[in-house]
Scaffold this active site. Structure first.
Site, PDB file in Angstrom:
ATOM      1  N   THR A   1       3.962   0.657 -13.974  1.00 17.98           N
ATOM      2  CA  THR A   1       4.637   1.823 -14.546  1.00 17.98           C
ATOM      3  C   THR A   1       4.468   2.964 -13.554  1.00 17.98           C
ATOM      4  O   THR A   1       3.887   2.780 -12.476  1.00 17.98           O
ATOM      5  CB  THR A   1       4.012   2.226 -15.895  1.00 17.98           C
ATOM      6  OG1 THR A   1       2.658   2.635 -15.651  1.00 17.98           O
ATOM      7  CG2 THR A   1       4.039   1.093 -16.905  1.00 17.98           C
TER       8      THR A   1
ATOM      9  N   LEU B   1      -0.087   5.314 -11.616  1.00 16.95           N
ATOM     10  CA  LEU B   1      -0.673   4.509 -10.539  1.00 16.95           C
ATOM     11  C   LEU B   1      -1.841   3.655 -11.039  1.00 16.95           C
ATOM     12  O   LEU B   1      -2.814   4.193 -11.573  1.00 16.95           O
ATOM     13  CB  LEU B   1      -1.159   5.414  -9.402  1.00 16.95           C
ATOM     14  CG  LEU B   1      -1.815   4.702  -8.212  1.00 16.95           C
ATOM     15  CD1 LEU B   1      -0.805   3.858  -7.448  1.00 16.95           C
ATOM     16  CD2 LEU B   1      -2.518   5.694  -7.305  1.00 16.95           C
ATOM     17  N   ASP B   2      -1.730   2.354 -10.866  1.00 17.23           N
ATOM     18  CA  ASP B   2      -2.732   1.376 -11.322  1.00 17.23           C
ATOM     19  C   ASP B   2      -3.018   1.525 -12.820  1.00 17.23           C
ATOM     20  O   ASP B   2      -4.079   1.124 -13.302  1.00 17.23           O
ATOM     21  CB  ASP B   2      -4.048   1.500 -10.531  1.00 17.23           C
ATOM     22  CG  ASP B   2      -3.850   1.222  -9.055  1.00 17.23           C
ATOM     23  OD1 ASP B   2      -2.996   0.385  -8.723  1.00 17.23           O
ATOM     24  OD2 ASP B   2      -4.550   1.848  -8.231  1.00 17.23           O
TER      25      ASP B   2
ATOM     26  N   HIS C   1      -4.711  -5.396  -8.977  1.00 19.63           N
ATOM     27  CA  HIS C   1      -5.620  -4.339  -8.539  1.00 19.63           C
ATOM     28  C   HIS C   1      -7.049  -4.879  -8.582  1.00 19.63           C
ATOM     29  O   HIS C   1      -7.448  -5.495  -9.581  1.00 19.63           O
ATOM     30  CB  HIS C   1      -5.487  -3.123  -9.466  1.00 19.63           C
ATOM     31  CG  HIS C   1      -6.315  -1.967  -9.014  1.00 19.63           C
ATOM     32  ND1 HIS C   1      -5.989  -1.211  -7.902  1.00 19.63           N
ATOM     33  CD2 HIS C   1      -7.477  -1.462  -9.485  1.00 19.63           C
ATOM     34  CE1 HIS C   1      -6.913  -0.288  -7.722  1.00 19.63           C
ATOM     35  NE2 HIS C   1      -7.823  -0.407  -8.669  1.00 19.63           N
TER      36      HIS C   1
ATOM     37  N   MET D   1       0.813  -1.219   0.000  1.00 17.72           N
ATOM     38  CA  MET D   1       0.000   0.000   0.000  1.00 17.72           C
ATOM     39  C   MET D   1       0.848   1.273   0.000  1.00 17.72           C
ATOM     40  O   MET D   1       0.596   2.214   0.760  1.00 17.72           O
ATOM     41  CB  MET D   1      -0.939  -0.007   1.219  1.00 17.72           C
ATOM     42  CG  MET D   1      -1.884  -1.197   1.245  1.00 17.72           C
ATOM     43  SD  MET D   1      -2.927  -1.300  -0.224  1.00 17.72           S
ATOM     44  CE  MET D   1      -4.097   0.012   0.152  1.00 17.72           C
ATOM     45  N   ARG D   2       1.840   1.285  -0.856  1.00 16.43           N
ATOM     46  CA  ARG D   2       2.680   2.475  -0.986  1.00 16.43           C
ATOM     47  C   ARG D   2       2.777   2.847  -2.457  1.00 16.43           C
ATOM     48  O   ARG D   2       2.933   1.963  -3.317  1.00 16.43           O
ATOM     49  CB  ARG D   2       4.113   2.193  -0.493  1.00 16.43           C
ATOM     50  CG  ARG D   2       4.231   1.818   0.952  1.00 16.43           C
ATOM     51  CD  ARG D   2       4.210   3.002   1.865  1.00 16.43           C
ATOM     52  NE  ARG D   2       5.186   4.015   1.491  1.00 16.43           N
ATOM     53  CZ  ARG D   2       5.158   5.260   1.969  1.00 16.43           C
ATOM     54  NH1 ARG D   2       4.210   5.639   2.802  1.00 16.43           N
ATOM     55  NH2 ARG D   2       6.073   6.142   1.595  1.00 16.43           N
TER      56      ARG D   2
HETATM   57  C1  GRF Z   1      -5.982  -7.300  -2.905  1.00 20.74           C
HETATM   58  O1  GRF Z   1      -7.341  -7.016  -3.045  1.00 20.74           O
HETATM   59  C2  GRF Z   1      -5.217  -6.735  -4.056  1.00 20.74           C
HETATM   60  O2  GRF Z   1      -5.948  -6.721  -5.256  1.00 20.74           O
HETATM   61  C3  GRF Z   1      -4.943  -5.330  -3.610  1.00 20.74           C
HETATM   62  O3  GRF Z   1      -4.701  -5.421  -2.236  1.00 20.74           O
HETATM   63  C4  GRF Z   1      -5.366  -6.566  -1.711  1.00 20.74           C
HETATM   64  C5  GRF Z   1      -4.332  -7.394  -1.028  1.00 20.74           C
HETATM   65  O4  GRF Z   1      -4.898  -8.482  -0.343  1.00 20.74           O
HETATM   66  N1  GRF Z   1      -3.851  -4.762  -4.346  1.00 20.74           N
HETATM   67  P1  GRF Z   1      -3.935  -9.564   0.310  1.00 20.74           P
HETATM   68  O5  GRF Z   1      -3.006  -8.828   1.278  1.00 20.74           O
HETATM   69  O6  GRF Z   1      -3.200 -10.252  -0.780  1.00 20.74           O
HETATM   70  O7  GRF Z   1      -4.859 -10.482   1.054  1.00 20.74           O
END
Ligand code: GRF
Length: 223
Positions: free
Chosen positions: A146, A149-150, A114, A95-96
């Site tokens: 890239t 983002l997403d 994603h 989450m960065r």
């Molecule tokens: C998932 O929904 C993924 O698509 C998103 O973050 C979540 C991670 O879930 N990028 P986990 O930590 O793999 O359970």
């Protein structure tokens, strides 16, 4: 990386690591011809670290709050990742937002998943946004990373229906089941040398993939 030799994967996480678990399981069952050589988290104490430790995978925590800014955190993170000499870097709920310096260092060798049908709903709260919009379907997309983002080019996409009465949580659970299928599969394509980013376009078996990636519903029969 050509077929035969096991590829080296580094997985970056921030949380529960259910996608990491799917990778661990796929490497153990040899559906994924790779070894996870390191798991790095920017948060201590998360379930994903426990999953890695239970599987005997080396883990490291790099707390972003201990760094003066994003650039210095990413510079250290890049060094730590590179020290494992990975063939492929897997973002699995990391989450960065990564700096261009980090992304460019691993360009073409870094993937993310994603939980939306990209290009719809980049960013956060994807499940609620799809429900609020009245969409009838949602899903997940694996893409090369890239600086956008997403927004990196899509590799594979799985759809699920949005059902009456769905909440963000019920929809997220339905999508996660698909995530755990498509993400190791995309990595396996890469490790087999079937998947490459050529001039910014993902190619599978030398054919350009569609903008939304390979449609997973047919991926089973094409294997
Ligand atoms: C998932 O929904 C993924 O698509 C998103 O973050 C979540 C991670 O879930 N990028 P986990 O930590 O793999 O359970």
């Amino acid at each position: 990386m050509t077929s035969g030799k096991r590829s080296r994967l580094v997985v970056l996480i921030s949380g529960s690591g259910s996608n990491l678990q799917a990778f661990i399981d796929a490497t153990k069952s040899n559906q994924l011809n790779a070894d996870i050589v390191g798991v790095l988290s920017n948060k201590a104490g998360v379930l994903g670290l426990e999953r890695a430790q239970n599987a005997g995978i080396p883990t490291e925590v790099l707390n972003h709050k201990a760094f003066a800014d994003r650039a210095s955190f990413d510079a250290e993170l890049a060094e730590r990742v590179a020290s494992y000499q990975p063939d492929l870097v897997i973002l699995a709920g990391f989450m960065r937002i990564l700096t261009p310096e980090f992304v460019n260092r691993f360009a073409g060798h870094i993937m993310n998943i994603h939980p939306s049908l990209l290009p719809k709903y980049p960013g956060l709260h994807t499940h609620q946004r799809a429900i609020d919009a009245g969409d009838r379907k949602a899903g997940a997309t694996v893409h090369f990373v890239t600086c956008d983002l997403d927004g990196g080019p899509a590799i594979i996409q799985a759809e699920v229906p949005i059902l009456n009465g769905d909440t963000a949580d019920t929809l997220a659970s339905r999508i996660l089941i698909q995530e755990h299928q498509i993400y190791p599969l995309a990595a396996q394509w890469y490790c087999e040398g079937k998947l490459r980013l050529q001039n910014g376009v993902p190619h599978l078996n030398d054919e350009a993939l569609p903008d939304t990636g390979f449609p997973f519903s047919t991926a089973f029969t094409e294997q």
